[in-house]
Write an enzyme that holds these catalytic residues in place. Structure first.
Site, PDB file in Angstrom:
ATOM      1  N   GLY A   1      47.568  33.064  37.323  1.00  0.00           N
ATOM      2  CA  GLY A   1      49.000  32.774  37.223  1.00  0.00           C
ATOM      3  C   GLY A   1      49.527  32.527  35.824  1.00  0.00           C
TER       4      GLY A   1
ATOM      5  N   GLY B   1      49.972  34.928  33.520  1.00  0.00           N
ATOM      6  CA  GLY B   1      50.624  36.125  32.973  1.00  0.00           C
ATOM      7  C   GLY B   1      49.746  36.966  32.066  1.00  0.00           C
ATOM      8  N   SER B   2      48.432  37.001  32.356  1.00  0.00           N
ATOM      9  CA  SER B   2      47.531  37.753  31.462  1.00  0.00           C
ATOM     10  C   SER B   2      47.833  39.247  31.465  1.00  0.00           C
ATOM     11  CB  SER B   2      46.069  37.505  31.831  1.00  0.00           C
ATOM     12  OG  SER B   2      45.801  38.054  33.094  1.00  0.00           O
TER      13      SER B   2
ATOM     14  N   ASP C   1      57.336  38.017  34.010  1.00  0.00           N
ATOM     15  CA  ASP C   1      56.155  37.851  33.142  1.00  0.00           C
ATOM     16  C   ASP C   1      56.281  38.682  31.865  1.00  0.00           C
ATOM     17  OD1 ASP C   1      55.270  36.483  35.362  1.00  0.00           O
ATOM     18  OD2 ASP C   1      53.253  37.338  35.334  1.00  0.00           O
TER      19      ASP C   1
END
Ligand code: PMV
Length: 307
Positions: free
Chosen positions: A124, A126-127, A171
């Site tokens: 969670g 946002g990679s 994101d």
């Protein structure tokens, strides 16, 4: 051969309020964090595009090292992937990015792309968006293609759709533009938050999960019982707007309470996890003003507000 390196980095993110509801057009409040993906590009001596991925985060169990190769024929401007679709281990989003950029240029350069990420994947933060933004920025610059931030953001959104199905675009937007943002339906405004003496602690549950799965889960529930789930999303939407006003006024106690409420609503939405509830409870004991899950849920991270 050019020996210079082209390096761009892009941040991960936390969603402070409004995840899932943001997919249905409600607002979200989101912040960039100081974990980043760095993309380093050098010119390769082969007529190939090469990609290597490494992750230097400490918290995740897995670490990737993958190669994506294209043979480039500079004479007739053709390029061909070395691996068949069925045998690819690299995420298809990278193939999309590389092919789109190669199609935009007549440059004779052959890039060696190295992605180095500090952002643990699947929890969670946002990679995937940070990876996409960093690679698109570096590769386009290396190939002498000028992209505006708006074009970069839109390109990264296309890559995000390949990975997550139907994302909201939050994101990639926060990774492209940074800061703390109010985001709604692909439009964002940066928030100037007063200098309040608080900290947000991010706690990784260690449970990896798949964002696409949870976006689809909510979509299925919406189809089964639209009245119930629409109502929950609406409540999250209202809560997010109130939270924005608390944030801008620096009302930290209210902010903490709204985080608690948002967590409960996400549980009602069916994206909670018992371990996340345990974490929320134990952070309470440490004096947190409020905690909630962040991102798609089902595991991943808790964020918690402390004075
Ligand atoms: O868990 P993450 O970092 O992939 O965030 C997902 C946030 C959602 O609202 C569930 C989906 C979206 O695209 O906004």
């Amino acid at each position: 051969m050019d020996t210079k390196e082209t390096i761009f980095s892009a941040p991960g993110k936390i969603i402070l309020f409004g995840e899932h509801a943001v997919v249905y057009g409600y607002p979200a409040i989101v912040s960039a964090i100081n974990l980043k993906t760095k993309c380093i590009i050098k010119e390769s001596h082969l007529n190939e595009v090469q990609l290597s991925i490494s992750s230097n985060y400490l918290l995740s169990k897995s670490s990737d090292s993958n190669m994506l190769n294209y043979i480039i024929n500079h004479e007739n401007r053709e390029f061909e992937p070395k691996t068949k679709v069925s045998q690819r281990s690299v995420n298809p989003a990278y193939y999309f990015i590389v092919e789109k950029i190669l199609n935009m240029t007549t440059s004779q350069k052959s890039p060696f792309i190295h992605i180095d990420s500090e952002i643990p994947p699947g929890i969670g933060l946002g990679s995937s968006a940070a990876n996409a933004v960093a690679v698109i920025a570096s590769l386009s610059s290396f190939m002498n293609i000028n992209l505006s931030l708006a074009e970069l953001n839109e390109f990264a959104f296309e890559a995000e759709k390949i990975i997550h199905g139907k994302p909201s675009g939050v994101d990639n937007t926060v990774s492209t533009y940074g800061g703390i943002q109010h985001y709604k339906q692909k439009k964002f405004t940066k928030l100037s938050v007063p200098d309040i003496d608080t900290h947000i602690v991010i706690v990784n549950s260690g449970i990896q999960r798949n964002t696409k799965h949870y976006i689809e889960k909510v979509a299925d529930l919406m189809e089964e019982n639209p009245e119930k789930y629409q109502n929950i999303l609406e409540q999250i939407g209202k809560l997010t707007l109130n939270a924005k006003s608390s944030l801008l006024k620096g009302e930290v106690k209210e902010l903490g309470n709204r985080m608690k409420q948002n967590h409960l609503l996400l549980n009602e939405l069916g994206v909670g996890h018992p371990i996340l509830d345990e974490l929320v409870d134990s952070l309470d004991h440490y004096g947190s003003l409020g905690s909630k899950l962040t991102g798609a849920g089902g595991g991943g991270c808790i964020i918690s507000l402390f004075e």
